[in-house]
Every structure is written in structure tokens, then in C-alpha cells.
Design a protein around this motif. Structure first.
Motif, PDB file in Angstrom:
ATOM      1  N   ASP A 146       8.228  -8.986   6.073  1.00  0.00           N
ATOM      2  CA  ASP A 146       8.341  -8.790   4.609  1.00  0.00           C
ATOM      3  C   ASP A 146       7.933  -7.382   4.163  1.00  0.00           C
ATOM      4  OD1 ASP A 146       8.308 -12.007   3.412  1.00  0.00           O
ATOM      5  OD2 ASP A 146       7.669 -11.592   5.455  1.00  0.00           O
ATOM      6  N   LEU A 147       6.749  -6.945   4.586  1.00  0.00           N
ATOM      7  CA  LEU A 147       6.240  -5.654   4.108  1.00  0.00           C
ATOM      8  C   LEU A 147       7.061  -4.460   4.634  1.00  0.00           C
ATOM      9  CD1 LEU A 147       4.111  -7.393   2.838  1.00  0.00           C
ATOM     10  CD2 LEU A 147       2.345  -5.949   3.799  1.00  0.00           C
ATOM     11  N   PRO A 148       7.375  -4.396   5.944  1.00  0.00           N
ATOM     12  CA  PRO A 148       8.216  -3.292   6.417  1.00  0.00           C
ATOM     13  C   PRO A 148       9.595  -3.272   5.736  1.00  0.00           C
ATOM     14  CG  PRO A 148       7.206  -4.413   8.269  1.00  0.00           C
ATOM     15  CD  PRO A 148       6.905  -5.226   7.055  1.00  0.00           C
ATOM     16  N   PHE A 149      10.141  -4.486   5.466  1.00  0.00           N
ATOM     17  CA  PHE A 149      11.440  -4.595   4.796  1.00  0.00           C
ATOM     18  C   PHE A 149      11.359  -3.997   3.388  1.00  0.00           C
ATOM     19  CE2 PHE A 149      14.899  -7.239   6.573  1.00  0.00           C
ATOM     20  CZ  PHE A 149      15.922  -6.811   5.756  1.00  0.00           C
ATOM     21  N   LEU A 150      10.317  -4.357   2.649  1.00  0.00           N
ATOM     22  CA  LEU A 150      10.168  -3.869   1.269  1.00  0.00           C
ATOM     23  C   LEU A 150       9.866  -2.369   1.241  1.00  0.00           C
ATOM     24  CD1 LEU A 150       8.231  -6.855  -0.329  1.00  0.00           C
ATOM     25  CD2 LEU A 150      10.600  -6.211  -0.746  1.00  0.00           C
ATOM     26  N   ARG A 151       9.111  -1.909   2.242  1.00  0.00           N
ATOM     27  CA  ARG A 151       8.845  -0.459   2.345  1.00  0.00           C
ATOM     28  C   ARG A 151      10.158   0.291   2.540  1.00  0.00           C
ATOM     29  NH1 ARG A 151       4.672  -1.607   6.164  1.00  0.00           N
ATOM     30  NH2 ARG A 151       2.685  -1.717   5.075  1.00  0.00           N
ATOM     31  N   ALA A 152      10.996  -0.233   3.443  1.00  0.00           N
ATOM     32  CA  ALA A 152      12.244   0.443   3.799  1.00  0.00           C
ATOM     33  C   ALA A 152      13.290   0.379   2.684  1.00  0.00           C
ATOM     34  CB  ALA A 152      12.806  -0.154   5.081  1.00  0.00           C
ATOM     35  N   LYS A 153      13.417  -0.775   2.049  1.00  0.00           N
ATOM     36  CA  LYS A 153      14.503  -0.956   1.089  1.00  0.00           C
ATOM     37  C   LYS A 153      14.128  -0.582  -0.344  1.00  0.00           C
ATOM     38  CE  LYS A 153      17.874  -2.255   2.580  1.00  0.00           C
ATOM     39  NZ  LYS A 153      18.884  -1.584   3.426  1.00  0.00           N
ATOM     40  N   LEU A 154      12.840  -0.796  -0.733  1.00  0.00           N
ATOM     41  CA  LEU A 154      12.450  -0.553  -2.127  1.00  0.00           C
ATOM     42  C   LEU A 154      11.361   0.514  -2.258  1.00  0.00           C
ATOM     43  CD1 LEU A 154      12.350  -4.276  -3.359  1.00  0.00           C
ATOM     44  CD2 LEU A 154      14.207  -2.665  -3.680  1.00  0.00           C
ATOM     45  N   ALA A 155      11.027   1.154  -1.124  1.00  0.00           N
ATOM     46  CA  ALA A 155      10.000   2.219  -1.118  1.00  0.00           C
ATOM     47  C   ALA A 155       8.693   1.762  -1.758  1.00  0.00           C
ATOM     48  CB  ALA A 155      10.537   3.469  -1.824  1.00  0.00           C
ATOM     49  N   ILE A 156       8.290   0.536  -1.455  1.00  0.00           N
ATOM     50  CA  ILE A 156       7.048   0.004  -2.018  1.00  0.00           C
ATOM     51  C   ILE A 156       5.890   0.333  -1.080  1.00  0.00           C
ATOM     52  CG2 ILE A 156       5.810  -2.102  -2.681  1.00  0.00           C
ATOM     53  CD1 ILE A 156       8.486  -3.311  -3.496  1.00  0.00           C
ATOM     54  N   PRO A 157       4.851   1.012  -1.595  1.00  0.00           N
ATOM     55  CA  PRO A 157       3.673   1.244  -0.755  1.00  0.00           C
ATOM     56  C   PRO A 157       2.786  -0.002  -0.807  1.00  0.00           C
ATOM     57  CG  PRO A 157       3.378   2.283  -2.878  1.00  0.00           C
ATOM     58  CD  PRO A 157       4.703   1.557  -2.943  1.00  0.00           C
ATOM     59  N   PHE A 158       2.016  -0.249   0.204  1.00  0.00           N
ATOM     60  CA  PHE A 158       1.128  -1.422   0.183  1.00  0.00           C
ATOM     61  C   PHE A 158      -0.309  -1.004   0.454  1.00  0.00           C
ATOM     62  CE2 PHE A 158       5.225  -3.476   0.775  1.00  0.00           C
ATOM     63  CZ  PHE A 158       5.129  -4.535  -0.110  1.00  0.00           C
ATOM     64  N   PRO A 159      -1.036  -0.603  -0.606  1.00  0.00           N
ATOM     65  CA  PRO A 159      -2.451  -0.253  -0.433  1.00  0.00           C
ATOM     66  C   PRO A 159      -3.343  -1.501  -0.428  1.00  0.00           C
ATOM     67  CG  PRO A 159      -1.817   0.097  -2.702  1.00  0.00           C
ATOM     68  CD  PRO A 159      -0.599  -0.445  -2.001  1.00  0.00           C
ATOM     69  N   HIS A 160      -2.742  -2.684  -0.564  1.00  0.00           N
ATOM     70  CA  HIS A 160      -3.484  -3.943  -0.675  1.00  0.00           C
ATOM     71  C   HIS A 160      -4.137  -4.334   0.653  1.00  0.00           C
ATOM     72  CE1 HIS A 160       0.135  -3.789  -3.160  1.00  0.00           C
ATOM     73  NE2 HIS A 160      -0.490  -4.526  -4.058  1.00  0.00           N
ATOM     74  N   ILE A 161      -5.189  -5.157   0.541  1.00  0.00           N
ATOM     75  CA  ILE A 161      -5.703  -5.840   1.727  1.00  0.00           C
ATOM     76  C   ILE A 161      -4.629  -6.872   2.077  1.00  0.00           C
ATOM     77  CG2 ILE A 161      -7.569  -7.207   2.722  1.00  0.00           C
ATOM     78  CD1 ILE A 161      -9.347  -6.295   0.382  1.00  0.00           C
ATOM     79  N   HIS A 162      -4.254  -6.957   3.317  1.00  0.00           N
ATOM     80  CA  HIS A 162      -3.167  -7.863   3.704  1.00  0.00           C
ATOM     81  C   HIS A 162      -3.646  -8.939   4.670  1.00  0.00           C
ATOM     82  CE1 HIS A 162       0.827  -8.504   6.001  1.00  0.00           C
ATOM     83  NE2 HIS A 162       0.657  -9.424   5.092  1.00  0.00           N
ATOM     84  N   LEU A 163      -3.469 -10.186   4.266  1.00  0.00           N
ATOM     85  CA  LEU A 163      -3.756 -11.309   5.167  1.00  0.00           C
ATOM     86  C   LEU A 163      -2.437 -11.871   5.660  1.00  0.00           C
ATOM     87  CD1 LEU A 163      -5.439 -13.540   6.536  1.00  0.00           C
ATOM     88  CD2 LEU A 163      -5.578 -14.704   4.340  1.00  0.00           C
ATOM     89  N   ASP A 164      -2.142 -11.635   6.924  1.00  0.00           N
ATOM     90  CA  ASP A 164      -0.932 -12.187   7.536  1.00  0.00           C
ATOM     91  C   ASP A 164      -1.334 -13.498   8.204  1.00  0.00           C
ATOM     92  OD1 ASP A 164       1.250 -12.902   9.078  1.00  0.00           O
ATOM     93  OD2 ASP A 164       1.792 -10.834   9.528  1.00  0.00           O
TER      94      ASP A 164
END
Length: 257
Positions: A146-164
DNA sequence: ACTCACTGAACTCGTTTGCA
DNA sequence: TGCAAACGAGTTCAGTGAGT
């Protein structure tokens, strides 16, 4: 759990943290009250004091970037309870597996405040700014999908703490996909039997007017989109119960050590 | 079918401990 | 105080597996 964590302090690892706990030093507050009660090397004492003081300040400010950087992926679950009110649960649907030749079709963002769906061609561009309202993200296999996809397609940065949750559950011995683990934990869903491939067929049925056969029923148009959104929503909302269960199980593994 | 972050083992290097 | 052994944190790297 976060306030009894010491491993995020540079120079402190699993062993030192376990050693502190075994001496009864089970919270930042307890360490600050009587640091002399606990036997640690002079170097560790210096680092612990500075680290604990800073951690307390950063937690008061809900500085998620600080804890994301120092906790890393394997310890992010320890901040879950403290950051729950700042958390969102995320799941995306796409037209394929690779961002190179696929698109994001729908996204669902769930939190204690609201559950919002985003659709390609309608409101998907609102996702980037909406994500800024949160400091903590929960996904299933989001680190690799999900996160790599959104980074690549919508240029969304993720500074959040991430629980996978997939990674966390893997450590607990749970293997298999989201639906399989949901069943194991007794979590029910309305769209039982619908899978990721169906999500692609549903999108095509909505967008291009083809017919999708889902659980023996033929759907197309708005009806297909509606089912896709429901499926996406369930994937996301179910992450709440899964996260609660996972964090409890991880806490128990520490108690039984 | 395609992708790549994560895990765990093996290793290096710095620090601490125990002894004389 | 100095030395050697033990310990623990950090780094590297190959293999794994679940998302649509």
C-alpha cells in the motif's frame, strides 16, 4: 507499553532493556525517580537519562516522527496505545500488483473520527492532505504494497509511525493473508469470498461497463463500484480489531518472557 | 505474475567486566 | 592500572511471502 520501552534509546538494545525490567525498572517515570536503584554501566546511565527525558517530552507533544525514527518497524506496535487517537487504518485497491503498470482505484481511510472512501477520478486527490491529520498508520502488508504504491502513484510521503500487521503477526507465528488470519481470530466480514482479483474485475465493471461475476452474481456499473467500496471498507475497518488483538498478543509475549 | 521490506543468521567492533 | 575474555549493539546479506 511505550513508556516502558528503552530500546529506542541509542546504545540500548533488547538485552539492556530486559535487564532493566528484571531489576524492576518498568517505566520511564520509575527510572527518573530513582536512577541509582538500577545497576547499569556509566555509559548506559548517561544515555538512559537523556533518552528518557527526551522521550517524555516528545510523547507529550505526540511527536510521531521522533518515535517513528527511533522505534523502527519492529517496535512501532509499542506506540499503538499512546497514538491510537491519532491513528488511521488504511487499505488500497489497485488494477494490479506493480505500480509501474497499475493504478490505485479506491482507498479507504478509517479512524475513530470517520471512515472515508476515495475513488479514482472523483476524490482520490484529497487523500494526501487528509493523511496529514494522523501520526500513526495501521495496514496489512502496507510496508511492501500500500505505502510504496501510494508513494509512487500519488507522491504521498509517510512520516507516520507505521504498524504493518502482517509483519507483526508473522513474528507471532501467524502466516497467511488477511482473510485467512481474520478467520483464525474469529473476525467476520460481509464480503466473505471476495478477493483482491475480484477488486480488479469490479473496477473494470464500473469503469468500462464489463460484467463481473462475484460470488455467482453478475454486477456492473454503480453496483460494482458500491461492492468494491464495501469490500475495501471491510478490509480497512477490520484492521482495528486485528490491531487490538495483535498488540495484546505482543504484550503477552513480553510478560511471559 | 511482480515487487521489495522485513527477518534472522553471521559477522564486526566497541564497551564492560573480572582478575591480578 | 592493564589485560583478556565476555558481552551486546550495529551492520550486512540472502531468502521469504503476501498484496492486487
Amino acid at each position: 507499553m511505550l513508556e516502558k520501552t528503552f530500546q529506542h534509546i541509542p546504545g540500548v538494545g533488547e538485552k539492556t532493556e530486559e535487564d532493566l525490567w528484571s531489576q524492576g525498572c518498568d517505566s520511564w517515570q520509575r527510572y527518573l525517580e530513582n536512577p541509582g536503584d538500577f545497576i547499569v554501566s556509566p555509559l548506559h546511565r548517561k544515555r538512559l537519562h537523556a533518552g528518557v527525558l527526551e522521550s517524555k517530552c516528545r510523547l507529550e507533544e505526540f511527536d510521531h516522527e521522533y518515535f517513528r525514527r527511533l522505534l523502527g518497524t519492529s517496535l512501532s506496535w509499542r506506540a499503538y496505545n499512546q497514538f491510537k487517537d491519532h491513528a488511521c487504518y488504511l487499505d488500497i485497491e489497485t488494477t494490479g500488483l506493480s505500480p509501474r503498470d497499475s493504478h490505485v482505484t479506491t482507498v479507504c481511510l478509517h479512524s475513530s473520527r470517520e471512515t472515508k472512501n476515495y475513488v479514482l477520478g472523483e476524490n482520490l486527490n484529497e487523500l494526501k492532505s487528509d493523511l496529514q491529520d494522523y501520526g500513526y498508520i495501521v495496514t496489512f502488508n502496507g510496508a511492501r504494497f500500500d505505502l510504496p504504491f501510494l508513494r509512487a502513484k500519488l507522491a504521498i510521503p509517510f512520516p507516520h509511525i507505521h504498524l504493518d500487521l502482517m509483519q507483526a503477526l508473522h513474528r507471532l507465528g501467524y502466516r497467511g493473508g488477511l482473510k485467512y488470519i481474520e478467520k483464525q481470530m474469529g473476525i467476520r466480514r460481509e464480503t466473505d469470498g471476495v478477493g483482491g482479483l475480484d477488486a480488479i474485475h469490479l473496477w473494470n465493471a464500473y469503469r468500462y461497463g464489463t460484467t463481473a461475476e462475484i460470488l455467482g452474481e453478475k454486477v456492473r456499473g454503480k453496483e460494482a463500484l458500491s461492492l468494491l467500496i464495501q469490500y475495501n471498507r471491510e478490509d480497512t475497518v477490520n484492521l482495528v480489531e486485528l490491531a487490538e488483538n495483535t498488540v495484546k498478543l505482543l504484550e503477552n509475549t513480553l510478560k511471559t518472557k
